[in-house]
Design an enzyme around this catalytic site. Structure first.
Site, PDB file in Angstrom:
ATOM      1  NE  ARG A  37     -25.748 -11.909 -38.166  1.00 17.60           N
ATOM      2  CZ  ARG A  37     -26.136 -10.715 -37.770  1.00 17.60           C
ATOM      3  NH1 ARG A  37     -25.769  -9.647 -38.437  1.00 17.60           N
ATOM      4  NH2 ARG A  37     -26.889 -10.578 -36.713  1.00 17.60           N
ATOM      5  CE  LYS A 199     -29.697   2.759 -22.258  1.00 20.81           C
ATOM      6  NZ  LYS A 199     -30.072   3.509 -23.423  1.00 20.81           N
ATOM      7  N   GLY A 357     -25.866 -10.875 -30.793  1.00 18.30           N
ATOM      8  CA  GLY A 357     -25.464  -9.516 -30.441  1.00 18.30           C
ATOM      9  C   GLY A 357     -24.130  -9.472 -29.710  1.00 18.30           C
ATOM     10  N   GLY A 380     -31.505  -8.964 -31.675  1.00 18.07           N
ATOM     11  CA  GLY A 380     -32.855  -8.411 -31.492  1.00 18.07           C
ATOM     12  C   GLY A 380     -33.931  -9.467 -31.706  1.00 18.07           C
TER      13      GLY A 380
HETATM   14  P1  AMP Z   1     -26.894  -3.942 -24.610  1.00 16.65           P
HETATM   15  O1  AMP Z   1     -26.810  -3.194 -25.899  1.00 16.65           O
HETATM   16  O2  AMP Z   1     -27.925  -3.435 -23.657  1.00 16.65           O
HETATM   17  O3  AMP Z   1     -26.922  -5.442 -24.796  1.00 16.65           O
HETATM   18  O4  AMP Z   1     -25.520  -3.649 -23.877  1.00 16.65           O
HETATM   19  C1  AMP Z   1     -24.256  -4.050 -24.350  1.00 16.65           C
HETATM   20  C2  AMP Z   1     -23.230  -3.087 -23.816  1.00 16.65           C
HETATM   21  O5  AMP Z   1     -23.322  -3.022 -22.414  1.00 16.65           O
HETATM   22  C3  AMP Z   1     -21.799  -3.475 -24.105  1.00 16.65           C
HETATM   23  O6  AMP Z   1     -21.299  -2.632 -25.091  1.00 16.65           O
HETATM   24  C4  AMP Z   1     -21.084  -3.251 -22.771  1.00 16.65           C
HETATM   25  O7  AMP Z   1     -19.925  -2.469 -22.887  1.00 16.65           O
HETATM   26  C5  AMP Z   1     -22.108  -2.519 -21.941  1.00 16.65           C
HETATM   27  N1  AMP Z   1     -21.970  -2.753 -20.506  1.00 16.65           N
HETATM   28  C6  AMP Z   1     -21.841  -3.926 -19.883  1.00 16.65           C
HETATM   29  N2  AMP Z   1     -21.701  -3.748 -18.558  1.00 16.65           N
HETATM   30  C7  AMP Z   1     -21.753  -2.427 -18.328  1.00 16.65           C
HETATM   31  C8  AMP Z   1     -21.658  -1.626 -17.152  1.00 16.65           C
HETATM   32  N3  AMP Z   1     -21.474  -2.176 -15.954  1.00 16.65           N
HETATM   33  N4  AMP Z   1     -21.760  -0.288 -17.289  1.00 16.65           N
HETATM   34  C9  AMP Z   1     -21.949   0.253 -18.506  1.00 16.65           C
HETATM   35  N5  AMP Z   1     -22.035  -0.452 -19.655  1.00 16.65           N
HETATM   36  C10 AMP Z   1     -21.938  -1.781 -19.564  1.00 16.65           C
END
Ligand code: AMP
Length: 401
Positions: A37, A199, A357, A380
């Site tokens: 950054r 998610k 991210g 974000g």
């Molecule tokens: P997000 O904050 O929603 O972008 O999610 C990012 C996080 O999702 C990362 O830290 C990953 O470790 C986690 N992640 C990716 N795939 C999976 C999975 N199959 N089950 C649980 N966590 C996951």
């Protein structure tokens, strides 16, 4: 309507306040561990110096929530920035107050002053007008180059803009907006979106919009299991991450993609384990073999192959979210393969955009940072912009004084 670009301002002899995004990771000794950054802010700073302006930089770091936390000082950033620009960076002990005003007043064209962490004052995130006015009093001209916070309305990126006649977006902010907006509004096709992360929530507006514009949507990561569990697929996914309250939404997205002719691809296999750890015993399984306490924690090799072949034929790719728990060695392979494929197709002329991210962190972990067309500095903010939500900090640059 677009705001002014910093190139459109008269800058000679002016004091220019630049909101940058120096929210960088620091190690225990306080050293900057990833200066991505800081590097990204250099085009604007160098331009301002060349134009004969005096540059006042301000940023937040972390979430000190209105208290002075020495570990969240921007002093290490001042040092790293000084090394990068090969010039002295004067570091102010605060971002407002008499001492800072005196430092700003005597700042000469060609000099750089970095203010201390804006979020040492609660007034920053409260978008407090008195604080905004104090910040604004330091300079003649305002430039915003902090894409990472552009989806927030704070004093330094929204409140203080009201005090300036002359205001503009910096090189980085403009570049981020141009890349992301043109990818989604006029992509060279085929346009493929790769989505992952834990998610579905947080990506609802994005998914709705993508289903209108993408040719292919490839879903991996934890969010894939909500889709696999949703009707009409109704898979048993064992103990994998499923957001029960998003099942209907996932079903609606599947329907929408069918109706619009969007090729929505979900994993057919995965790397599964019964525990979430670096030393977990993992096995590759078809999705239909998941049951009991088995969790899918990465995409499997058949899924990787099918994602890769779609990416090979794509001309514009947007990637947001890891394919698995890439932070842990047993579950990094899918994310690594997608990151590598993006770099390969970039060399063949595709435009590849990584939405900041965790995906940006993954690229960096695999040493592939420079291999894609554009890596966003804001996770974000990029999600909101791609979802069609106006960014308050960008909008504020368009307003009159
Ligand atoms: P997000 O904050 O929603 O972008 O999610 C990012 C996080 O999702 C990362 O830290 C990953 O470790 C986690 N992640 C990716 N795939 C999976 C999975 N199959 N089950 C649980 N966590 C996951």
């Amino acid at each position: 309507m677009m705001p002014k670009h910093v190139k459109d301002l008269a800058l000679h002899g002016k004091k220019v306040f630049v909101r940058t995004d120096y929210n960088v990771p620091l190690d225990e000794s306080g050293k900057v561990t990833d200066d991505f950054r800081i590097q990204a802010s250099l085009p604007t700073i160098q331009f301002l110096l060349e134009q004969g302006a005096a540059v006042i930089l301000a940023s937040h770091l972390g979430r000190p929530k209105g208290t002075v936390i020495p570990e969240m000082s921007l002093a290490p950033v001042a040092q790293r920035l000084g090394e990068l620009v090969q010039a002295e960076v004067i570091f102010a002990p605060d971002c407002v107050g008499a001492e800072v005003e005196a430092l700003a007043a005597k700042l000469q064209p060609g000099q750089i002053l970095l203010l201390e962490n804006l979020r040492f004052h609660l007034a920053e995130t409260d978008n407090d007008p008195i604080f905004s006015k104090q910040l604004a009093s330091l300079a003649d001209v305002y430039v915003n180059d902090a894409f990472g916070t552009a989806h927030r309305a704070h004093a330094s990126n929204v409140g203080m803009t009201a005090f300036f006649v002359e205001k503009a977006a910096g090189f980085l902010l403009m570049k981020e907006i141009e890349f992301l907006v043109s990818a989604i509004e006029k992509p060279v096709r085929p346009f493929t979106v790769v989505l992952g992360g834990s998610k579905v929530s947080g990506k609802i507006d994005l998914l709705k919009r993508l289903a209108e514009v993408a040719d292919n949507i490839l879903i991996g990561g934890g969010m894939a299991f909500t889709f696999l569990s949703a009707p009409p697929l109704n898979h048993n996914v064992g103990a994998s991450l499923v957001e029960e309250d998003r099942l209907q939404f996932a079903a609606d997205v599947i329907d929408l993609c069918l109706a619009k002719g969007v090729n929505l691809v979900l994993p057919s296999d995965c790397i599964a384990a019964t525990e979430f750890s670096e030393t977990a015993k993992s096995q590759e399984l078809p999705i239909r073999a998941l049951e009991g306490d088995l969790m899918g924690l990465d995409i499997g090799s058949r899924t990787i192959k099918s994602f890769e072949s779609i990416l090979d034929g794509s001309k514009t790719v947007l990637w947001n979210g890891p394919m698995g728990v890439f932070e842990m060695t047993p579950f990094e392979k899918g994310t690594r393969a997608i990151a590598q494929k993006l770099c390969d197709i970039t060399k063949q002329g595709a435009t590849t955009i990584v939405g900041g991210g965790d995906s940006a962190a993954a690229l960096s972990k695999f040493g592939l940072d420079g291999g894609v067309t554009h890596t966003s500095t804001g996770g974000g903010a990029s999600l909101e912009l791609l979802s069609g939500i106006a960014l308050p900090a960008f909008e504020a640059l368009k307003g009159a004084k």
